[in-house]
Design a protein around this motif. Sequence first.
Motif, PDB file in Angstrom:
ATOM      1  N   ARG A  81       0.799  -1.225   0.000  1.00 12.26           N
ATOM      2  CA  ARG A  81       0.000   0.000   0.000  1.00 12.26           C
ATOM      3  C   ARG A  81       0.835   1.279   0.000  1.00 12.26           C
ATOM      4  NH1 ARG A  81       0.741  -2.351   4.508  1.00 12.26           N
ATOM      5  NH2 ARG A  81       1.148  -1.265   6.461  1.00 12.26           N
ATOM      6  N   GLN A  82       2.079   1.212   0.450  1.00 13.86           N
ATOM      7  CA  GLN A  82       2.921   2.406   0.529  1.00 13.86           C
ATOM      8  C   GLN A  82       3.735   2.506  -0.759  1.00 13.86           C
ATOM      9  OE1 GLN A  82       4.958   2.299   4.368  1.00 13.86           O
ATOM     10  NE2 GLN A  82       3.057   1.685   5.387  1.00 13.86           N
ATOM     11  N   ILE A  83       3.062   2.965  -1.810  1.00  9.49           N
ATOM     12  CA  ILE A  83       3.570   2.787  -3.172  1.00  9.49           C
ATOM     13  C   ILE A  83       4.744   3.697  -3.523  1.00  9.49           C
ATOM     14  CG2 ILE A  83       1.385   1.894  -4.038  1.00  9.49           C
ATOM     15  CD1 ILE A  83       0.830   4.729  -5.112  1.00  9.49           C
ATOM     16  N   GLY A 199      -4.820  -2.596  -0.152  1.00 11.36           N
ATOM     17  CA  GLY A 199      -3.830  -1.603  -0.536  1.00 11.36           C
ATOM     18  C   GLY A 199      -4.385  -0.429  -1.316  1.00 11.36           C
ATOM     19  N   ALA A 200      -5.296  -0.695  -2.243  1.00 11.87           N
ATOM     20  CA  ALA A 200      -5.821   0.378  -3.090  1.00 11.87           C
ATOM     21  C   ALA A 200      -6.578   1.430  -2.277  1.00 11.87           C
ATOM     22  CB  ALA A 200      -6.727  -0.199  -4.169  1.00 11.87           C
ATOM     23  N   LEU A 201      -7.133   1.044  -1.129  1.00 16.38           N
ATOM     24  CA  LEU A 201      -7.833   2.010  -0.287  1.00 16.38           C
ATOM     25  C   LEU A 201      -6.879   3.109   0.174  1.00 16.38           C
ATOM     26  CD1 LEU A 201     -10.404   2.814   1.368  1.00 16.38           C
ATOM     27  CD2 LEU A 201      -9.433   1.450   3.238  1.00 16.38           C
ATOM     28  N   ALA A 202      -5.629   2.735   0.461  1.00 14.29           N
ATOM     29  CA  ALA A 202      -4.644   3.735   0.882  1.00 14.29           C
ATOM     30  C   ALA A 202      -4.438   4.772  -0.213  1.00 14.29           C
ATOM     31  CB  ALA A 202      -3.323   3.053   1.227  1.00 14.29           C
ATOM     32  N   GLY A 203      -4.453   4.321  -1.472  1.00 12.06           N
ATOM     33  CA  GLY A 203      -4.326   5.264  -2.579  1.00 12.06           C
ATOM     34  C   GLY A 203      -5.495   6.223  -2.646  1.00 12.06           C
TER      35      GLY A 203
END
Length: 254
Positions: A81-83, A199-203
Amino acid sequence: MTQPPLPAPVRFSDEEVDRYARQLVLSEIGGPGQQALKRARVLIVGMGGVGAPAALYLAAAGVGTLGLIDHDAVALSNLQRQIIFTTADAERPKVEAGAEHLAALNPHVAIEAFAERLTPDNARNIVERFDVVLDGTDDFDTRFAVNAACVATGTPLVSGALGRWNGQVGVFTGKPCYQCLVPETPPDAETCARVGVVGALAGVIGAMAALEAIKLITGAGQPLAGRLMLYDGLAGTSRVAKIAADPSCPVCGG
């Protein structure tokens, strides 16, 4: 009455004009807004799920100075998630790796890195150097310290949080403050490590937080001041709730 002096104009290179072309044509930003972005100093507290994507979008948008504060190192479990980080960054200090990648994305952005934990003892000294603070931590002691410093210095605070499939973003510009919303650490406080997160929620939440910071800096639209946007990723819905000031709040006094 004497008017305050206008800020000195900011000059852009041809490369910068090309880089920011899609923002410069927006009537809500244009040249004055892009100059405001370049003059702005934004502090990102926590280079985690919210802070990492927010930092990328703020750097790409042309914010002149980004402050990064985080005491942690990159772990493989962060990468989902921390892309901003890559596999090669594992075990590196987050602010060091983050500063390197942001500079590669936009060399016109100055980075100030603080490889330390933000605490009640150092929060005000750090916060007062910046125009906007974006907090994406999942530690309530840190959130309370950030909020208190922002209230004391009159610095706008963008707050983002997430867990599992849900997230929220709010903006605090005085009263109500973050502690009006969360008076004390919840007894059932959850972290991503405990309950998980897609993960995409963090974006989604990180981008929303970055957007609110950009609106605050440029004066575009209506920031979520005194309001909280709640996003349900599973249902694909969102709603906005008004935050009531708490007259007994120990930080802002309601």
